[in-house]
Design a protein around this motif. Sequence first.
Motif, PDB file in Angstrom:
ATOM      1  N   ASP A   1      77.605  -1.114  34.146  1.00  5.13           N
ATOM      2  CA  ASP A   1      77.830   0.274  33.735  1.00  5.13           C
ATOM      3  C   ASP A   1      77.319   1.256  34.775  1.00  5.13           C
ATOM      4  OD1 ASP A   1      75.226  -0.489  33.249  1.00  5.13           O
ATOM      5  OD2 ASP A   1      74.986   0.766  31.464  1.00  5.13           O
ATOM      6  N   ARG A   2      76.166   0.945  35.388  1.00  6.29           N
ATOM      7  CA  ARG A   2      75.618   1.817  36.423  1.00  6.29           C
ATOM      8  C   ARG A   2      76.524   1.850  37.648  1.00  6.29           C
ATOM      9  NH1 ARG A   2      72.866   5.798  35.141  1.00  6.29           N
ATOM     10  NH2 ARG A   2      73.425   5.358  33.016  1.00  6.29           N
TER      11      ARG A   2
ATOM     12  N   ASP B   1      81.546   8.540  40.480  1.00 10.95           N
ATOM     13  CA  ASP B   1      80.987   9.654  41.246  1.00 10.95           C
ATOM     14  C   ASP B   1      81.571   9.698  42.651  1.00 10.95           C
ATOM     15  OD1 ASP B   1      78.907  11.809  41.608  1.00 10.95           O
ATOM     16  OD2 ASP B   1      78.209  10.387  43.119  1.00 10.95           O
TER      17      ASP B   1
ATOM     18  N   ASP C   1      79.749   1.199  37.683  1.00  8.30           N
ATOM     19  CA  ASP C   1      80.978   1.918  37.324  1.00  8.30           C
ATOM     20  C   ASP C   1      80.778   3.423  37.456  1.00  8.30           C
ATOM     21  OD1 ASP C   1      82.319  -0.417  36.803  1.00  8.30           O
ATOM     22  OD2 ASP C   1      82.045  -0.338  34.637  1.00  8.30           O
ATOM     23  N   ALA C   2      79.621   3.902  36.995  1.00  8.39           N
ATOM     24  CA  ALA C   2      79.324   5.337  37.109  1.00  8.39           C
ATOM     25  C   ALA C   2      79.211   5.758  38.569  1.00  8.39           C
ATOM     26  CB  ALA C   2      78.035   5.658  36.360  1.00  8.39           C
TER      27      ALA C   2
END
Length: 384
Positions: A363-364, A371, A366-367
């Motif tokens: 998830d990190r 960005d 993907d974020a």
Amino acid sequence: MNFNLNSEQQMLQDSVRRFVERDYGFEARRALRLSGSTRNTAHWNTFAENGWLAAALPEAYGGLGGTVIDTVLIAQAFGRGLVVEPYMGCAVLGAQTIAAAGTPEQCERLLPALADGTRRIALAYGEAHSRGLPERSQMRAERVGDNYRLRGRKTLVAGGADADAFVVSAVTPDDGGLTLFLVDAGTPGLTCVPLPLHDSSWAAELTLDGVTLPAQAVLGKPGQGLPALQQALGHGTATLCAELVGGMERAIEITADYLKVRKQFGVPIGSFQTLQHRLADMAAELEIARSMLYALLASIMNDEAGRRDYVVSQTKSLIGRAAKFVCGQAIQLHGGIGVTEEYQIGHYFKRAIVADALLGGSDRHDARCADYLRRTSNQGDTPQ
């Protein structure tokens, strides 16, 4: 990109696979886990004697002058055997950070001992809130005269349980950026707590309570540690993803063999079309993951830093999810035996779960990709 191994790379791959098949059987690994030991010194010495710890280090500092491809070949074979020694934590993350950040004098002093296995230095960069992304570090190092004083905690330090020293990242406001420090394990104010992980490997949690270091403890230049740290983490991510690809390969092989011998209604269950489709889905996920690993290797060797970090996050997210799917399906196809501690297939799934937490979760990453896409699209340069 050339997908064919040269003769030296082929010999390297063959030698590591022979070691795993001959000396790192599942029962030997299980015995090490049950003993509660955090290391097998004989295995680490074997890594050093065969040049695996030195494979991707510069020749000028005791290495063999290889590249990230050599590291990946070693890690992929280790993944097949579920090797728990801290190859990624010390031989890759610690060593590559020093190679990228250190001055020639520091590299001359530190890297030969890492290459021959006499020292272990782990990278301590992760924090509870950073979720594995180095640019989010909040540990601060304040100047006190000619020294630095560090306070804070580092989590999930891969290879940290038996490390002789740590490369610690901290924000230095006076220097305007992230600085890397070499901290010996016995430094006053440093507490290292070993952490057994779910897959039988070990990490550590560090607490730095007013650790005072001289300016000579800075690796490279103060305030300029982030690029070197990101470069080393790219190399480490390729290592971890290669382990997962090797683990997926072996999990599929074990499952395919099991489907041939397990019988129901008088026939092997591998003859059931539904189970064949599941195995095919697992193989497809493996090949997608392998292709993504190749893309990461190409990016590390050719792309500028921003693009490389984007591909690193893409790869970590995709291969992490693929490994959990493939190894989870392998357990399902084995039925009840798949969840027993005494049978090896479940341990590949445990490794996939732990690997997703190391170096930042899916998830990190993907974020982070989102960005990067937002920033580059605003500049009219959206990556494909």
